[in-house]
Scaffold this active site. Structure first.
Site, PDB file in Angstrom:
ATOM      1  N   CYS A 103       0.833  -1.204   0.000  1.00 35.52           N
ATOM      2  CA  CYS A 103       0.000   0.000   0.000  1.00 35.52           C
ATOM      3  C   CYS A 103       0.869   1.257   0.000  1.00 35.52           C
ATOM      4  O   CYS A 103       1.849   1.342   0.746  1.00 35.52           O
ATOM      5  CB  CYS A 103      -0.899  -0.030   1.232  1.00 35.52           C
ATOM      6  SG  CYS A 103      -1.818   1.494   1.495  1.00 35.52           S
ATOM      7  N   CYS A 106       1.154   5.187   3.334  1.00 34.58           N
ATOM      8  CA  CYS A 106       2.054   5.695   4.382  1.00 34.58           C
ATOM      9  C   CYS A 106       3.507   5.625   3.901  1.00 34.58           C
ATOM     10  O   CYS A 106       3.852   4.796   3.060  1.00 34.58           O
ATOM     11  CB  CYS A 106       1.927   4.857   5.655  1.00 34.58           C
ATOM     12  SG  CYS A 106       0.366   5.090   6.522  1.00 34.58           S
ATOM     13  N   GLN A 267      -9.568  19.824   8.490  1.00 34.90           N
ATOM     14  CA  GLN A 267      -8.348  19.075   8.787  1.00 34.90           C
ATOM     15  C   GLN A 267      -8.676  17.605   9.044  1.00 34.90           C
ATOM     16  O   GLN A 267      -9.666  17.293   9.692  1.00 34.90           O
ATOM     17  CB  GLN A 267      -7.665  19.677  10.012  1.00 34.90           C
ATOM     18  CG  GLN A 267      -6.955  20.988   9.727  1.00 34.90           C
ATOM     19  CD  GLN A 267      -5.738  20.812   8.845  1.00 34.90           C
ATOM     20  OE1 GLN A 267      -5.116  19.755   8.804  1.00 34.90           O
ATOM     21  NE2 GLN A 267      -5.401  21.848   8.112  1.00 34.90           N
ATOM     22  N   CYS A 395       0.438  23.187   3.977  1.00 32.34           N
ATOM     23  CA  CYS A 395       0.458  21.720   4.067  1.00 32.34           C
ATOM     24  C   CYS A 395       1.573  21.138   3.203  1.00 32.34           C
ATOM     25  O   CYS A 395       1.761  19.928   3.188  1.00 32.34           O
ATOM     26  CB  CYS A 395      -0.895  21.137   3.693  1.00 32.34           C
ATOM     27  SG  CYS A 395      -1.400  21.541   2.017  1.00 32.34           S
TER      28      CYS A 395
END
Ligand SMILES: C[S@@+](CC[C@H](N)C(=O)[O-])C[C@H]1O[C@@H](n2cnc3c(N)ncnc32)[C@H](O)[C@@H]1O
Length: 440
Positions: A103, A106, A267, A395
């Site tokens: 995946c 992350c 957020q 961000c």
């Protein structure tokens, strides 16, 4: 999926993604000494004179890499598929779906959370120096830290978009790939939100958006293959079946509730809005009767939080392009007579008109642009107002760096910056920067 996980636990290396096989160095394996962390969730290594961006590694490690992409003459991308000398901060990944070839959600599952904060601070400093043209020895840059938010590194994601494969199975995409890795859980997503999407099938859908609000209500929005919303449903806390069509969600920050459109911006980390409001209020230090310009205002979070300090003689103008967010901002700010919501695009021409319509220069500007940043033209126009404080919420540290360079080139200086780990386990980081006129 289950088979692949068993294979990984026995230490077999995962196969490279199909679209990355062949061409140049792609598929090659070699040993490298891993160097510094870089923006993008990887570290830098060198091999035969070329730069190799290595995911799943840490500075100081000796690893075997497999090249996953080789499309640029100057660099290639690789995964660390075997760790020969591990860094002290390396940990067992809490998520079974994370790792080389798995995946892509992350970047830092293999890293102790305290070290994740240090890596992110290094990246922000590097972007401020390289793109922001600041001196590495500048005390603001050198002292920059990334602060953790309450709640730990898992189960923080309150909004997510999950992909759906051709069979209707939900998951997330492999890193830099269109392949969907089918998941039955996502350990960084708040459990009821992950369960609402990942424990069922979505035949015919292209993706599913999910969010959980501060009352525990979970909203799922099914998207077609072009990303257009098809239908939405709300599951109240404790219910197993959708109760009602999706509407506005309740969020809490700065000691009050906020209405947010189901798909509108808020957020992702449940503690982030609170932390950012506190940092923005600290840097803005709004005084009675001051005027504040809140650009890219969303549902009015920062403008609404700062308005009480400006008082009845003050003025707060929130500018936002999305009509649904403006409607929610109108509702959120209705009890604050000094606050106004203007729907419009923040871009050079529109901003020039807006500043003219305001009649007087703002004392304080808050801007929270999307990932690309405000850009040099908007940054220079804002610097031209002479506002005593510009509070920039970012961000993407690269966009922050570029826009800081525009502000410093137009007579401002970076007076303070704080980083927040609003996206644990990922490369992402939220920053709040204070720019003031250089003479002050
Ligand atoms: C990062 S969000 C910030 C929202 C708000 N400050 C908050 O913290 O909740 C960026 C917002 O800018 C809006 N936006 C994007 N591009 C814009 C533009 N050119 N002009 C005005 N608003 C824009 C988006 O709709 C989104 O609501």
């Amino acid at each position: 999926m289950a088979e692949r996980r068993r294979a990984d636990r026995r230490g077999r290396r995962p196969a490279p993604p199909r679209e990355d096989r062949g061409g140049g160095w792609t598929g090659r394996e070699f040993e490298v000494e891993v160097g510094a962390v870089a923006h993008g969730g990887h570290c830098v290594a060198r091999h035969e004179g070329r730069v190799v961006f290595v995911r799943h590694s840490l500075p100081g490690e000796r690893v075997v890499v497999r090249v996953t992409e080789d499309r640029h003459p100057g660099f290639c991308r690789a995964d660390a598929v075997e760790v020969l000398t591990a860094a002290p901060a390396r940990v067992e990944r809490p998520c079974p779906y994370s790792g080389p070839g798995k995946c892509g959600g992350c970047d830092w599952q293999h890293v102790d959370p305290a070290e994740q904060h240090r890596l992110k601070a290094t990246v922000v400093r590097e972007q401020l120096v390289r793109l922001g043209t600041l001196d590495a020895g500048d005390p603001v840059v050198a002292g920059l830290a990334v602060e953790p938010l309450p709640g730990g590194a898992l189960r923080w994601r309150s909004r997510a978009r999950f992909a759906v494969d051709r069979t209707g199975a939900p998951g997330l995409r492999r890193h830099r790939s269109h392949d969907v890795v089918v998941l039955d859980d996502c350990p960084i997503t708040v459990e009821p939100a992950a369960a609402a999407v990942l424990r069922r099938s979505w035949p015919g859908a292209g993706a599913v958006d999910v969010s959980i609000d501060s009352t525990g209500a979970v909203t799922t929005t099914r998207l077609d293959r072009r990303g257009r919303p098809q239908s939405a449903a709300v599951l109240q806390a404790g219910e197993e079946l959708p109760a009602a069509p999706a509407g506005r969600a309740e969020r809490r920050a700065g000691g009050r509730d906020w209405e947010v459109e189901g798909t509108g911006f808020w957020q992702v980390h449940p503690a982030a809005a609170d932390a950012l409001v506190a940092a923005v209020a600290e840097f803005a230090a709004v005084r009675p009767a001051e005027s504040v310009l809140d650009l890219y205002a969303g549902v009015g979070l920062f403008g609404g939080a700062l308005a009480p300090a400006a008082g009845g003689q003050g003025r707060v103008v929130c500018v936002e392009s999305d009509p649904a967010a403006c409607a929610a901002a109108d509702a959120n700010l209705a009890h604050l007579p000094q606050a106004e919501v203007w729907q419009g695009e923040v871009e050079a021409d529109g901003l020039t008109e807006l500043l003219a319509e305001l009649g007087s220069a703002p004392d304080v500007v808050v801007l929270d642009p999307p990932r690309a940043g405000a850009g040099p033209a908007v940054s220079r126009l804002l610097a031209g107002t002479g506002a005593r404080a510009v509070v920039y919420v970012a961000c993407d540290p690269a966009a922050l760096g570029r826009d800081v360079a525009a502000f410093t080139g137009a007579g401002y200086r970076l007076a303070a910056v704080r980083g927040f780990d609003a996206f644990p386990m990922t490369q992402h980081v939220e920053c709040v920067a204070l720019l003031v006129p250089a003479g002050r």
